[in-house]
Design a protein around this motif. Structure first.
Motif, PDB file in Angstrom:
ATOM      1  N   ALA A  54      -4.722   8.463  -3.966  1.00 48.18           N
ATOM      2  CA  ALA A  54      -4.227   7.283  -3.185  1.00 48.18           C
ATOM      3  C   ALA A  54      -4.610   6.211  -4.075  1.00 48.18           C
ATOM      4  N   ALA A  55      -5.721   6.087  -4.731  1.00 51.51           N
ATOM      5  CA  ALA A  55      -6.311   5.040  -5.877  1.00 51.51           C
ATOM      6  C   ALA A  55      -5.318   4.674  -6.872  1.00 51.51           C
ATOM      7  N   PHE A  56      -4.809   5.892  -7.368  1.00 46.66           N
ATOM      8  CA  PHE A  56      -4.097   5.660  -8.520  1.00 46.66           C
ATOM      9  C   PHE A  56      -2.528   6.048  -8.558  1.00 46.66           C
ATOM     10  N   MET A  57      -2.081   6.228  -7.247  1.00 45.03           N
ATOM     11  CA  MET A  57      -0.725   6.608  -7.205  1.00 45.03           C
ATOM     12  C   MET A  57       0.253   5.182  -7.440  1.00 45.03           C
ATOM     13  N   ILE A  58      -0.217   3.894  -7.042  1.00 46.86           N
ATOM     14  CA  ILE A  58       0.505   2.857  -7.314  1.00 46.86           C
ATOM     15  C   ILE A  58       0.464   2.598  -8.690  1.00 46.86           C
ATOM     16  N   ILE A  59      -0.641   2.929  -9.319  1.00 44.50           N
ATOM     17  CA  ILE A  59      -0.472   2.746 -11.047  1.00 44.50           C
ATOM     18  C   ILE A  59       0.231   3.879 -11.510  1.00 44.50           C
ATOM     19  N   GLY A  60       0.186   4.992 -10.960  1.00 43.81           N
ATOM     20  CA  GLY A  60       1.417   5.988 -11.561  1.00 43.81           C
ATOM     21  C   GLY A  60       2.663   5.889 -11.452  1.00 43.81           C
ATOM     22  N   GLY A  61       2.845   4.937 -10.532  1.00 42.39           N
ATOM     23  CA  GLY A  61       4.311   4.567 -10.259  1.00 42.39           C
ATOM     24  C   GLY A  61       4.713   3.487 -10.980  1.00 42.39           C
ATOM     25  N   GLY A 405       5.341   4.944  -5.463  1.00 41.41           N
ATOM     26  CA  GLY A 405       3.856   4.651  -5.452  1.00 41.41           C
ATOM     27  C   GLY A 405       3.301   4.138  -4.062  1.00 41.41           C
ATOM     28  N   LEU A 406       3.869   3.535  -3.238  1.00 41.19           N
ATOM     29  CA  LEU A 406       3.513   3.115  -2.098  1.00 41.19           C
ATOM     30  C   LEU A 406       3.439   4.346  -1.035  1.00 41.19           C
ATOM     31  N   GLN A 407       4.409   4.979  -1.082  1.00 45.58           N
ATOM     32  CA  GLN A 407       4.817   6.223  -0.110  1.00 45.58           C
ATOM     33  C   GLN A 407       3.650   7.299  -0.400  1.00 45.58           C
ATOM     34  N   PHE A 408       3.232   7.615  -1.808  1.00 43.41           N
ATOM     35  CA  PHE A 408       2.288   8.632  -1.771  1.00 43.41           C
ATOM     36  C   PHE A 408       0.887   7.921  -1.641  1.00 43.41           C
TER      37      PHE A 408
END
Length: 542
Positions: A54-61, A405-408
């Motif tokens: 959750a913390a890094f999903m937006i960064i991954g996107g 990123g927001l979705q995951f």
């Protein structure tokens, strides 16, 4: 068939990352034994995995936009494979936490936003709806296979083989990388907002940490915290600090946008009602699902004494019906509209949870339990068939990675909160019920009540009743009082389980509040962003 090859490869990643979560949930008791630890420690490992994602999903996107979505997908798989290998050989709990919770979590945060964006790039129109239904179905397959496969392997071999097998599957997917195509890179690449990345990860981390530790620290009155704040437990202060950091993250993103720089994520996307509702529904779905998938295995293994394989067999109905429903219900969404299907799903979940509550007894009724699990799977499958397509259809092509990123983030934040919050409610309700029953039991002497009270102040955990009985015998209690303490704990276990499951029902019912903005009419689609929406998003699709 050729056009679906990419979907098979991409969907395998989704399958893997659901599979090992369900394996962990069904192997809780064995993990406690193998690492000589407590349920709360394994709860922390499971929660941290979801929290890292959750913390890094937006960064991954965002990194997918910078280096290319296909490249990020493949690199993330390699990282995930390294984490799986380390998990398979973990000699101690901290190595399990590093390999599974941290390295696999980071790999998943790299893979999943890129995966959902690549699916959106590869398919259009009705094919895209089918593709997202298949992705949801593969997630259901992971949930279906995980408890049964993980339970069998854990009981008769070792849970480590599941993670060793994941390494082999990751290698096979990497060998099939040529079937994955990506749009050519055009124009300038967006920038990575390092400050925003730090703020988002810290804010989400603090919030979930506070919820996770609430069972140990206490919510208001301190139970066993490392420190207090003005005489109160630090839980709400840590959660509040997380909220404050996220508020700074929002301010920082707006400041960068105003200056013409790329923020980590364009938070004005959340002003779109369809996207916002879809994300909230995803968060609720995973909060309920992971809360139940943490609680129910404890009931089956700790209270009923089933091994991991027997637990997997009893979870099979929810997994099977979720898989079948998620694959079959995409057409239902096209006819009725996602709003009606999601509302039907939430109603089905509430019915299943009420039915499940009626089955939580000292002696399990397998037929009733299987029926409740099957209905639960139908509700989850209905949600899985709609929400991915709702989220991705509400944004433009250049916004796929951000939306992914927001979705995951929403999904995994729901997973982390599900395990942390529902687990905290379970332990808190257990402690309260056990304390009340011991204080009110006329069979117990004042000295015994005082001794049990001292033990409770040091913390309570979810263990088999036989362990409580053995501890009471070691304390030198008379046989009658030993049985009274054990009976009180057994009753408190059931009360704690029911309180935790009831909370998931309340969350499912609250989900109706986010449905009004979902597409409703037959054939309707979520509002597509206008030209201004697309123009303000830097960078082309990758």
């Amino acid at each position: 068939m050729k056009r679906w090859r990419a979907l098979i490869v991409l969907g395998t990643a989704q399958f893997l990352m659901v599979l090992d979560t369900s394996v962990m949930n069904v192997s809780i008791s064995q993990l406690v034994e193998d690492f000589d630890t407590e349920v709360t420690a394994i709860q922390a490992v499971i929660t941290l995995y979801a929290l890292v994602m959750a913390a890094f999903m937006i960064i991954g996107g965002r990194l997918g936009d910078i280096v290319g979505r296909r490249r990020m997908f493949l690199l993330g798989l390699a990282v995930y494979g390294v984490g799986s290998a380390l998990t398979a050989v973990a000699p101690e709990l901290w190595v399990l936490l590093l390999g599974w919770s941290v390295i696999e979590g980071l790999g998943a945060a790299m893979v999943l936003p890129a995966m959902v964006a690549l699916v959106a790039e590869s398919y259009r129109g009705s094919d895209r709806a089918v593709a997202y239904a298949v992705i949801g179905g593969l997630a259901g397959a992971g949930i279906a296979v995980g408890p049964l496969l993980g339970g069998w392997v854990t009981t008769y071999l070792t849970w480590r083989l599941v993670f060793a097998g994941e390494v082999v599957i990751v290698a096979a997917v990497l060998l099939c990388r040529r079937v994955i195509k990506a749009a050519p890179v055009q124009g300038a690449r967006p920038q990575l907002d390092a400050v925003g990345a730090l703020l988002s990860a810290a804010g989400l981390g603090l919030g979930v940490l506070g919820v996770l530790q609430s069972s140990t620290w206490g919510w208001v009155q301190p139970r066993n915290p490392p420190f207090t704040v003005l005489g109160f437990a630090p839980t709400l202060f840590v959660i509040g600090a997380g909220g404050a950091v996220l508020a700074v993250f929002r301010w920082w993103g707006g400041r960068r946008s105003h200056r013409g720089d790329d923020p980590l994520v364009h938070l004005d996307l959340l002003s779109r009602p369809v996207l916002r509702s879809g994300l909230l529904a995803l968060l609720s779905q995973n909060l309920v699902l992971l809360g139940l998938f943490f609680t129910i295995p404890l009931y089956l293994q700790v209270v009923q004494g089933f091994d991991a394989f027997e637990t997997g067999l009893r979870l099979l109905p929810v997994s099977a019906t979720m898989l079948v429903t998620s694959l079959a219900a995409s057409a239902l969404g096209r006819r009725l509209g996602p709003r009606r299907v999601v509302r039907l799903a939430l109603f089905t979940l509430v019915v299943a949870i009420v039915w499940l509550l009626a089955t939580i007894d000292p002696a399990i009724d397998d037929a009733q339990f299987a029926g409740a699990m099957a209905v639960l799977g139908v509700g989850m499958g209905l949600l899985a068939s709609q929400l991915g397509n709702v989220v991705q259809s509400s944004v433009g092509e250049a916004e796929r990675s951000e939306a992914g990123g927001l979705q995951f983030t929403a999904q995994n934040l729901g997973s982390a909160l599900g395990t942390a919050l529902i687990g905290s409610l379970l332990i808190g309700s257990l402690a309260h019920a056990f304390t009340t029953r011991v204080e009110d039991d006329p069979q117990l002497s004042a000295a015994t009540r005082e001794e049990v009270g001292v033990a409770l102040e040091a913390g309570v955990t979810f263990v088999p009743t036989d362990q409580v009985r053995a501890a009471a015998e070691r304390a030198g209690l008379p046989p009658a009082e030993v049985e009274a303490v054990a009976d009180s704990y057994a009753s408190a276990q059931l009360q704690g389980l029911k309180a935790a499951i009831l909370a998931t029902g309340g969350i499912a019912a609250a989900g109706f509040l986010v449905t009004p903005n979902l597409p409703a009419a037959k054939g309707s689609r979520p509002r597509r962003p206008d030209t201004a929406d697309r123009a303000r998003t830097p960078g082309p699709p990758r």
